[in-house]
Design a protein around this motif. Structure first.
Motif, PDB file in Angstrom:
ATOM      1  N   MET A   1       2.057   9.818   2.033  1.00  0.00           N
ATOM      2  CA  MET A   1       1.258   8.619   1.904  1.00  0.00           C
ATOM      3  C   MET A   1       1.093   8.304   0.417  1.00  0.00           C
ATOM      4  O   MET A   1       0.844   9.180  -0.390  1.00  0.00           O
ATOM      5  CB  MET A   1      -0.089   8.864   2.577  1.00  0.00           C
ATOM      6  CG  MET A   1      -1.008   7.700   2.595  1.00  0.00           C
ATOM      7  SD  MET A   1      -0.448   6.538   3.830  1.00  0.00           S
ATOM      8  CE  MET A   1      -1.612   5.254   3.615  1.00  0.00           C
ATOM      9  N   LYS A   3      -0.740   7.144  -2.784  1.00  0.00           N
ATOM     10  CA  LYS A   3      -2.131   7.166  -3.241  1.00  0.00           C
ATOM     11  C   LYS A   3      -2.294   6.086  -4.309  1.00  0.00           C
ATOM     12  O   LYS A   3      -1.647   6.135  -5.343  1.00  0.00           O
ATOM     13  CB  LYS A   3      -2.460   8.534  -3.814  1.00  0.00           C
ATOM     14  CG  LYS A   3      -3.911   8.764  -4.008  1.00  0.00           C
ATOM     15  CD  LYS A   3      -4.347   9.903  -3.157  1.00  0.00           C
ATOM     16  CE  LYS A   3      -5.832  10.060  -3.376  1.00  0.00           C
ATOM     17  NZ  LYS A   3      -6.414  10.959  -2.510  1.00  0.00           N
ATOM     18  N   GLN A   5      -4.465   4.137  -7.143  1.00  0.00           N
ATOM     19  CA  GLN A   5      -5.581   4.376  -8.058  1.00  0.00           C
ATOM     20  C   GLN A   5      -6.447   3.133  -8.220  1.00  0.00           C
ATOM     21  O   GLN A   5      -7.628   3.244  -8.481  1.00  0.00           O
ATOM     22  CB  GLN A   5      -5.052   4.828  -9.426  1.00  0.00           C
ATOM     23  CG  GLN A   5      -4.253   6.110  -9.384  1.00  0.00           C
ATOM     24  CD  GLN A   5      -5.081   7.295  -8.935  1.00  0.00           C
ATOM     25  OE1 GLN A   5      -6.258   7.390  -9.234  1.00  0.00           O
ATOM     26  NE2 GLN A   5      -4.464   8.193  -8.181  1.00  0.00           N
TER      27      GLN A   5
END
Length: 92
Positions: A1, A3, A5
């Protein structure tokens, strides 16, 4: 998956695609399961137009998925701005 920020444009695009796909597949299988149920419980033929139901599910899924994805993205953007504001107040 993946990620993310920040709540940027890549997150928006991925949310819209993800939710459009999930909703489209769910609608398609719901309609298919109803058709199969009536096929199994009655003596009628399977009344299911694969192409028409696929197009219908995609159209409904994209419209609902776009609204949901944009809504989730806006919420993430608001939370990101709220966190930045709290952090800047702590530094002062």
């Amino acid at each position: 998956m993946i990620k993310f920020q920040r709540a940027g444009i890549p997150l928006l695009i991925s949310l819209v695609i993800y939710w459009s796909l999930i909703i489209s597949v769910t609608i398609f299988f719901a309609v298919l399961s109803v058709a199969v149920f009536f096929f199994l419980t009655s003596s009628n033929d399977l009344n299911f137009d694969w192409l028409a139901q696929s197009v219908s599910a995609i159209r409904k899924g994209v419209s609902a998925g776009a609204v949901l994805g944009i809504g989730i993205w806006i919420k993430a953007k608001i939370e990101e701005n709220r966190r930045k504001k709290v952090q800047s107040e702590k530094q002062k």
